[in-house]
Write a protein that holds these residues in place. Sequence first.
Motif, mmCIF file in Angstrom:
data_model
loop_
_atom_site.group_PDB
_atom_site.id
_atom_site.type_symbol
_atom_site.label_atom_id
_atom_site.label_comp_id
_atom_site.label_asym_id
_atom_site.label_seq_id
_atom_site.Cartn_x
_atom_site.Cartn_y
_atom_site.Cartn_z
ATOM 1 N N HIS A 159 -9.150 -1.319 1.751
ATOM 2 C CA HIS A 159 -8.575 -2.440 2.501
ATOM 3 C C HIS A 159 -7.645 -3.262 1.599
ATOM 4 O O HIS A 159 -6.523 -3.608 1.991
ATOM 5 N N LEU A 160 -8.092 -3.539 0.365
ATOM 6 C CA LEU A 160 -7.270 -4.311 -0.577
ATOM 7 C C LEU A 160 -5.998 -3.546 -0.942
ATOM 8 O O LEU A 160 -4.914 -4.137 -1.024
ATOM 9 N N CYS A 161 -6.123 -2.229 -1.177
ATOM 10 C CA CYS A 161 -4.938 -1.411 -1.493
ATOM 11 C C CYS A 161 -3.922 -1.508 -0.355
ATOM 12 O O CYS A 161 -2.717 -1.693 -0.589
ATOM 13 N N MET A 162 -4.409 -1.366 0.873
ATOM 14 C CA MET A 162 -3.521 -1.407 2.037
ATOM 15 C C MET A 162 -2.808 -2.760 2.119
ATOM 16 O O MET A 162 -1.588 -2.817 2.296
ATOM 17 N N LEU A 163 -3.567 -3.850 1.942
ATOM 18 C CA LEU A 163 -2.954 -5.179 2.040
ATOM 19 C C LEU A 163 -1.978 -5.431 0.890
ATOM 20 O O LEU A 163 -0.912 -6.027 1.096
ATOM 21 N N LEU A 164 -2.328 -4.990 -0.317
ATOM 22 C CA LEU A 164 -1.424 -5.177 -1.465
ATOM 23 C C LEU A 164 -0.105 -4.451 -1.215
ATOM 24 O O LEU A 164 0.971 -4.986 -1.468
ATOM 25 N N ARG A 165 -0.181 -3.221 -0.709
ATOM 26 C CA ARG A 165 1.045 -2.464 -0.412
ATOM 27 C C ARG A 165 1.890 -3.162 0.628
ATOM 28 O O ARG A 165 3.095 -3.312 0.475
ATOM 29 N N ARG A 166 1.228 -3.578 1.704
ATOM 30 C CA ARG A 166 1.978 -4.232 2.793
ATOM 31 C C ARG A 166 2.562 -5.563 2.341
ATOM 32 O O ARG A 166 3.573 -6.013 2.862
ATOM 33 N N ALA A 167 1.884 -6.194 1.371
ATOM 34 C CA ALA A 167 2.388 -7.470 0.854
ATOM 35 C C ALA A 167 3.529 -7.249 -0.141
ATOM 36 O O ALA A 167 4.112 -8.205 -0.647
ATOM 37 N N GLY A 168 3.814 -5.982 -0.447
ATOM 38 C CA GLY A 168 4.925 -5.667 -1.350
ATOM 39 C C GLY A 168 4.580 -5.776 -2.827
ATOM 40 O O GLY A 168 5.471 -5.884 -3.670
ATOM 41 N N ALA A 169 3.289 -5.754 -3.164
ATOM 42 C CA ALA A 169 2.906 -5.819 -4.577
ATOM 43 C C ALA A 169 3.463 -4.606 -5.324
ATOM 44 O O ALA A 169 3.489 -3.495 -4.787
ATOM 45 N N GLN A 170 3.921 -4.843 -6.544
ATOM 46 C CA GLN A 170 4.454 -3.776 -7.381
ATOM 47 C C GLN A 170 3.431 -3.414 -8.447
ATOM 48 O O GLN A 170 2.649 -4.255 -8.849
ATOM 49 N N GLY A 171 3.500 -2.162 -8.928
ATOM 50 C CA GLY A 171 2.619 -1.781 -10.026
ATOM 51 C C GLY A 171 1.578 -0.771 -9.587
ATOM 52 O O GLY A 171 1.738 -0.084 -8.582
ATOM 53 N N ASP A 172 0.516 -0.694 -10.368
ATOM 54 C CA ASP A 172 -0.562 0.268 -10.120
ATOM 55 C C ASP A 172 -1.519 -0.354 -9.100
ATOM 56 O O ASP A 172 -2.478 -1.044 -9.451
ATOM 57 N N ILE A 173 -1.241 -0.082 -7.818
ATOM 58 C CA ILE A 173 -1.945 -0.766 -6.723
ATOM 59 C C ILE A 173 -3.465 -0.601 -6.813
ATOM 60 O O ILE A 173 -4.221 -1.558 -6.640
#
Lengths: 218, 218
Positions: A159-173
Amino acid sequence: MKESLPPFPAPQDPDPFDGLLNLAPAATGGPRLRADAARNRTRLLEVAARLAAEGGAANLTMEAVATAAEVGKGTVFRRFGDRLGLMLALLDHQERELQAAFLSGPPPLGPDAPPVERLRAFGAAVIRHEYAHRDLYLAARADASRRHAHPATQLRLGHLCMLLRRAGAQGDIELLAQALLGYLDINLVDHLVERRGMSLDRLELGWGDLVTRLVVTA
Amino acid sequence: MKESLPPFPAPQDPDPFDGLLNLAPAATGGPRLRADAARNRTRLLEVAARLAAEGGAANLTMEAVATAAEVGKGTVFRRFGDRLGLMLALLDHQERELQAAFLSGPPPLGPDAPPVERLRAFGAAVIRHEYAHRDLYLAARADASRRHAHPATQLRLGHLCMLLRRAGAQGDIELLAQALLGYLDINLVDHLVERRGMSLDRLELGWGDLVTRLVVTA
């Protein structure tokens, strides 16, 4: 850092976690319960959850559940086997409530909010939920070696990975998600509140700050 | 976020951790060992550490230590009591080596490097050190409820707080340090390497990235 690292889990649309994990062997492994038995079981769990919230899970007995639910003690034993069985079923019941809230509940925790807001709400919800049921969660997480492979942990991580990606976080998700997850460890929360005298509000502020730092692109 | 929160530990100059914690009751609680007995004990620990590095701590026996050190088996038992005593002494020995390196060793881990470089080096050193001795550290950290109050954890936390302050990090320093510390959990590292197939290099890169995000002022 490049995004060539294997994503975990594979990013998909729609939300890959729009569904609950079945965690309790008792609820899935046995013969299919008839509808009234299933309702009866849910009712006993709700009574047990209320008693645990009032007096602490450590003080919960099969007898107290039977009395409060106005059924015979034998019914409670038949449904859960023993006290450990009741505790596991209760933990599963609490975890499903949390999962339903962050997978399909109302915003800001559920799907109808922007991903950064959902990230903020997620940490606050987990901290408060696990602290409210800390007897159960501390007992379930006592063995440190099993924590990371636990289905509930995996679901939260995804769930956190999905939200980080959708939030546009960069790096090693995946590693960013693990860093976030580590902050929510009930053993850490319990230590900070009980031993260091911190408030849940402070922990929640710290979570929001951490989310900002991990999501914002430099 | 305001800096009115109680700092942990109180910021001081010089480095409040310029000294080693005594962790092993065996080394401090008993009658003072005569100098030659202390040397003998250290020698046995160095032999045990070498054997554990070669064959794994799980396979270490009192007899193997005695044979490799060319002493009688009774000497090893007299010095450490039993196998658990040897394991605890060995863990303490390894932890002191790590502590000496980050408290007073050469840069970039020790005092003669800028704080951000020391932060980067610290995580890399802890990940590699604990992974190299993971049998010992996993056994010592099996009880999740004790981890956060452990003296070795407290020392690391204080060290991270000190470096974050010196690096000019803004926000709730103690909670930032806890977030960093959570990333270094040997149970997490072991899970990521053994179950998720990640390399230590990748974990180290993730650490460096995390440090950057937590230190850099927006």
